[in-house]
Design an enzyme around this catalytic site. Structure first.
Site, PDB file in Angstrom:
ATOM      1  N   ASP A  79      -5.966  15.685  32.181  1.00 36.88           N
ATOM      2  CA  ASP A  79      -6.279  16.913  31.478  1.00 36.88           C
ATOM      3  C   ASP A  79      -4.986  17.381  30.813  1.00 36.88           C
ATOM      4  O   ASP A  79      -4.017  17.734  31.491  1.00 36.88           O
ATOM      5  CB  ASP A  79      -6.779  17.947  32.507  1.00 36.88           C
ATOM      6  CG  ASP A  79      -6.946  19.324  31.885  1.00 36.88           C
ATOM      7  OD1 ASP A  79      -6.752  19.450  30.653  1.00 36.88           O
ATOM      8  OD2 ASP A  79      -7.274  20.262  32.635  1.00 36.88           O
ATOM      9  N   HIS A 130      -2.744   7.197   7.267  1.00 36.90           N
ATOM     10  CA  HIS A 130      -2.916   5.743   7.331  1.00 36.90           C
ATOM     11  C   HIS A 130      -2.952   5.092   5.951  1.00 36.90           C
ATOM     12  O   HIS A 130      -2.735   3.893   5.826  1.00 36.90           O
ATOM     13  CB  HIS A 130      -4.131   5.356   8.193  1.00 36.90           C
ATOM     14  CG  HIS A 130      -5.453   5.490   7.511  1.00 36.90           C
ATOM     15  ND1 HIS A 130      -6.106   6.687   7.389  1.00 36.90           N
ATOM     16  CD2 HIS A 130      -6.258   4.569   6.923  1.00 36.90           C
ATOM     17  CE1 HIS A 130      -7.262   6.504   6.761  1.00 36.90           C
ATOM     18  NE2 HIS A 130      -7.378   5.222   6.466  1.00 36.90           N
ATOM     19  N   LYS A 169      -1.352   1.083   4.076  1.00 34.62           N
ATOM     20  CA  LYS A 169      -2.147   0.077   3.362  1.00 34.62           C
ATOM     21  C   LYS A 169      -1.241  -0.664   2.382  1.00 34.62           C
ATOM     22  O   LYS A 169      -0.574  -0.024   1.556  1.00 34.62           O
ATOM     23  CB  LYS A 169      -3.289   0.753   2.589  1.00 34.62           C
ATOM     24  CG  LYS A 169      -4.372   1.361   3.488  1.00 34.62           C
ATOM     25  CD  LYS A 169      -5.457   2.004   2.636  1.00 34.62           C
ATOM     26  CE  LYS A 169      -6.432   2.796   3.476  1.00 34.62           C
ATOM     27  NZ  LYS A 169      -7.635   2.070   3.851  1.00 34.62           N
ATOM     28  N   GLU A 195     -16.409   6.772  -1.044  1.00 30.96           N
ATOM     29  CA  GLU A 195     -16.837   6.078   0.178  1.00 30.96           C
ATOM     30  C   GLU A 195     -18.355   5.985   0.207  1.00 30.96           C
ATOM     31  O   GLU A 195     -19.029   6.902  -0.257  1.00 30.96           O
ATOM     32  CB  GLU A 195     -16.413   6.878   1.410  1.00 30.96           C
ATOM     33  CG  GLU A 195     -14.938   7.070   1.562  1.00 30.96           C
ATOM     34  CD  GLU A 195     -14.647   7.830   2.845  1.00 30.96           C
ATOM     35  OE1 GLU A 195     -14.552   7.179   3.885  1.00 30.96           O
ATOM     36  OE2 GLU A 195     -14.547   9.065   2.800  1.00 30.96           O
ATOM     37  N   HIS A 252      -4.503  11.872   2.092  1.00 27.47           N
ATOM     38  CA  HIS A 252      -4.517  10.572   1.411  1.00 27.47           C
ATOM     39  C   HIS A 252      -4.357  10.699  -0.110  1.00 27.47           C
ATOM     40  O   HIS A 252      -3.576   9.986  -0.731  1.00 27.47           O
ATOM     41  CB  HIS A 252      -5.819   9.829   1.698  1.00 27.47           C
ATOM     42  CG  HIS A 252      -6.151   9.746   3.168  1.00 27.47           C
ATOM     43  ND1 HIS A 252      -5.194   9.568   4.131  1.00 27.47           N
ATOM     44  CD2 HIS A 252      -7.335   9.806   3.835  1.00 27.47           C
ATOM     45  CE1 HIS A 252      -5.779   9.527   5.327  1.00 27.47           C
ATOM     46  NE2 HIS A 252      -7.073   9.679   5.166  1.00 27.47           N
TER      47      HIS A 252
HETATM   48  C1  BG6 Z   1      -9.921   9.436   7.243  1.00 25.21           C
HETATM   49  C2  BG6 Z   1     -10.934  10.517   6.999  1.00 25.21           C
HETATM   50  O1  BG6 Z   1      -8.626   9.976   7.289  1.00 25.21           O
HETATM   51  O2  BG6 Z   1      -9.997   8.491   6.173  1.00 25.21           O
HETATM   52  C3  BG6 Z   1     -12.329   9.935   6.905  1.00 25.21           C
HETATM   53  O3  BG6 Z   1     -10.890  11.450   8.086  1.00 25.21           O
HETATM   54  C4  BG6 Z   1     -12.362   8.838   5.850  1.00 25.21           C
HETATM   55  O4  BG6 Z   1     -13.287  10.950   6.609  1.00 25.21           O
HETATM   56  C5  BG6 Z   1     -11.242   7.829   6.066  1.00 25.21           C
HETATM   57  O5  BG6 Z   1     -13.632   8.190   5.967  1.00 25.21           O
HETATM   58  C6  BG6 Z   1     -11.152   6.853   4.900  1.00 25.21           C
HETATM   59  O6  BG6 Z   1     -10.236   5.831   5.212  1.00 25.21           O
HETATM   60  P1  BG6 Z   1     -10.386   4.354   4.618  1.00 25.21           P
HETATM   61  O7  BG6 Z   1      -9.211   3.624   5.159  1.00 25.21           O
HETATM   62  O8  BG6 Z   1     -11.710   3.833   5.126  1.00 25.21           O
HETATM   63  O9  BG6 Z   1     -10.373   4.478   3.126  1.00 25.21           O
END
Ligand code: BG6
Length: 473
Positions: A83, A166, A170, A204, A228
């Site tokens: 926790d 993230h 890439k 997406e 992003h």
């Molecule tokens: C995440 C978002 O940071 O990035 C998601 O919270 C989104 O909503 C995702 O789907 C998209 O990442 P990728 O790598 O699939 O383009």
């Protein structure tokens, strides 16, 4: 390289889908230290064996080809149910791991950052040279981001804090830097004098499924644009760093984010569109709309301006949406028309401007749109046609998933692909201007059917290069 990873949120979606598979690949490829160990921490009341069964189950199918690596991963992992609000309990359970330099990775909601830091500190796990990795979202607005950053700063030095976006992990995103700064050709034309507009689209096919609670509180603006998309914008627009050091790059990105012109209530009607998907069909499958009773958007289109010498007057159109017809991440740089047109056909009005189109996902391609004369030479007027120069690599090497690169960098201590405190805050400052302007202007959220390119009101924001496959643009 640090060899102890404490992974908080170990039973969460991100850990299951990306972090454990990435660790498994890194172990398989012998990219982690021999003594590498993982302390998996979650709320679920598994015992160690129960967690491993659960993880084997989750990874089994996907990783069937790597069963030796999966065994290795499980052998190095120990599960603890903790926790995070119980500082003493955390200190007692975790202090044994303070014997070696560690990386604590908080893949948890942001409201747990503060208690987790207290527990980690009490366990001695934030002493130098140990590091802390945080997943987005870093706050929900500027004020909350500042509060998180202040908490982090009181626990450890910025040089040991790794905020993940993230997209920066890439490989095709890193290729933007390579293209810009590894080529003479680009720099000469990379400015308002020659560039008419820049489009950044992240479409997406996936919906919000399973994350309604989080999403209803964030929406596309905070979930995708704040991080992003603004990172992509910053990489495209930044000045050349003097060298490729982490702070050299982050200094330049931050300057761009600070130069974003705040959106006002007077701008939003022309410079933004919000949408939310309803029922529809994506990839041949009927899907339900997003029906949460908050007024949050799943689609956003924005026109942003960077008020500096290089980009004065150049619109950056940012578009992102869920449940679009195809998964597409693309940057399109459109150049201004030539200064004087000498051809009869097409006439000036029909000439197509040069365009550099960099597709980052799902496949990686680079294309330069030019005008040329391809017809057999005959007497008469020279006729020009649009043609496209394919600059894609003949065979793109297999790219690692973003988290593999980011995990290795965090373990090594390289902050280049991580977001700094002032950078996060500069991004939030602009996002706050958009959300306050939306509020002041009572900007509506338009419906769009799942499987379309967003609300009709946004058609002017979509890059002309987008393959619409018969869908309305
Ligand atoms: C995440 C978002 O940071 O990035 C998601 O919270 C989104 O909503 C995702 O789907 C998209 O990442 P990728 O790598 O699939 O383009």
């Amino acid at each position: 390289m640090h060899d102890t990873l404490l992974l908080f949120g170990a039973t969460g979606d991100l850990a299951q889908r990306y972090l454990f598979p990435s660790l498994l690949h890194l172990l398989r490829d012998r990219l982690l230290p021999g003594a590498f160990r993982i302390v998996a921490i979650g709320r679920s009341e598994h015992d160690d064996a129960g967690f491993k069964d659960w993880l084997r189950d989750r990874l089994g199918d996907v990783e069937a080809r790597d069963s030796a690596a999966l065994d290795d991963l499980l052998a190095r992992t120990r599960y603890l149910s903790l926790d995070l609000n119980d500082v003493d309990g955390m200190a007692a359970a975790l202090s044994q791991y303070a014997d070696r330099p560690s990386v604590s990775y908080l893949s948890t909601p942001p409201d747990l950052f503060e208690p987790a830091c207290r527990g980690l500190k009490a366990a001695g796990l934030l002493e130098a040279p140990s590091r802390l990795v945080l997943e987005k979202p870093i706050g929900r607005d500027l004020a909350s981001a500042r509060a998180i950053n202040a908490t982090l700063r009181s626990a450890l030095d910025e040089s040991r804090i790794f905020r993940i976006d993230h997209y920066l992990g890439k490989a095709p995103v890193q290729n933007l830097l390579a293209l810009r700064f590894g080529n003479t050709l680009m720099e000469a034309v990379w400015q308002h004098r020659w560039i008419a507009s820049v489009d950044i689209i992240v479409a997406e096919t996936a919906g919000v499924d399973g994350r309604e609670g989080y999403y209803a509180n964030y929406g596309a603006l905070r979930d995708m644009v704040q991080n992003h998309m603004l990172q992509l914008l910053a990489l495209i627009a930044m000045e050349a760093p003097s060298e490729l050091c982490a702070d050299c790059i982050r200094d330049e990105k931050t300057k761009v984010l600070r130069a974003l012109r705040p959106m006002t209530a007077a701008d939003v009607a022309t410079d933004s569109v919000r949408g939310r998907y309803g029922n529809g069909v994506v990839d041949g499958e009927a899907v339900n709309g997003f029906t949460h009773d908050s007024d949050v958007e799943t689609f956003v289109a924005l026109r942003a301006y960077i008020d500096n010498w290089r980009w004065a007057g150049v619109p950056f159109r940012l578009v992102t949406g869920k449940r679009m017809p195809s998964r597409t991440t693309e940057v399109v740089v459109s150049f201004k028309p030539v200064s004087h047109w000498v051809f009869e056909r097409p006439d000036r009005a029909h000439a197509r401007p040069n365009r550099l189109r960099m597709r980052l996902q799902p496949e990686e391609t680079i294309e330069l749109g030019l005008m040329g004369s391809l017809a057999a030479p005959e007497w008469g007027a020279t006729e020009l046609q649009p043609m496209s120069l394919d600059l894609s690599m003949s065979s793109t090497p297999a790219r690692r998933i973003a988290y593999e690169r980011l995990l290795v960098d965090a373990l090594k201590g390289d902050q280049t692909l991580f977001v700094r405190d002032d950078e996060v805050e500069a991004a939030w400052r602009w996002i706050d201007s958009v959300s306050s302007a939306w509020q002041a202007a009572a900007t509506p959220v338009h419906d769009y059917p799942a499987g379309s390119w967003g609300p009709a009101a946004a058609s002017d924001f979509l890059p002309v290069t987008l393959s619409t496959n018969g869908h309305r643009r």
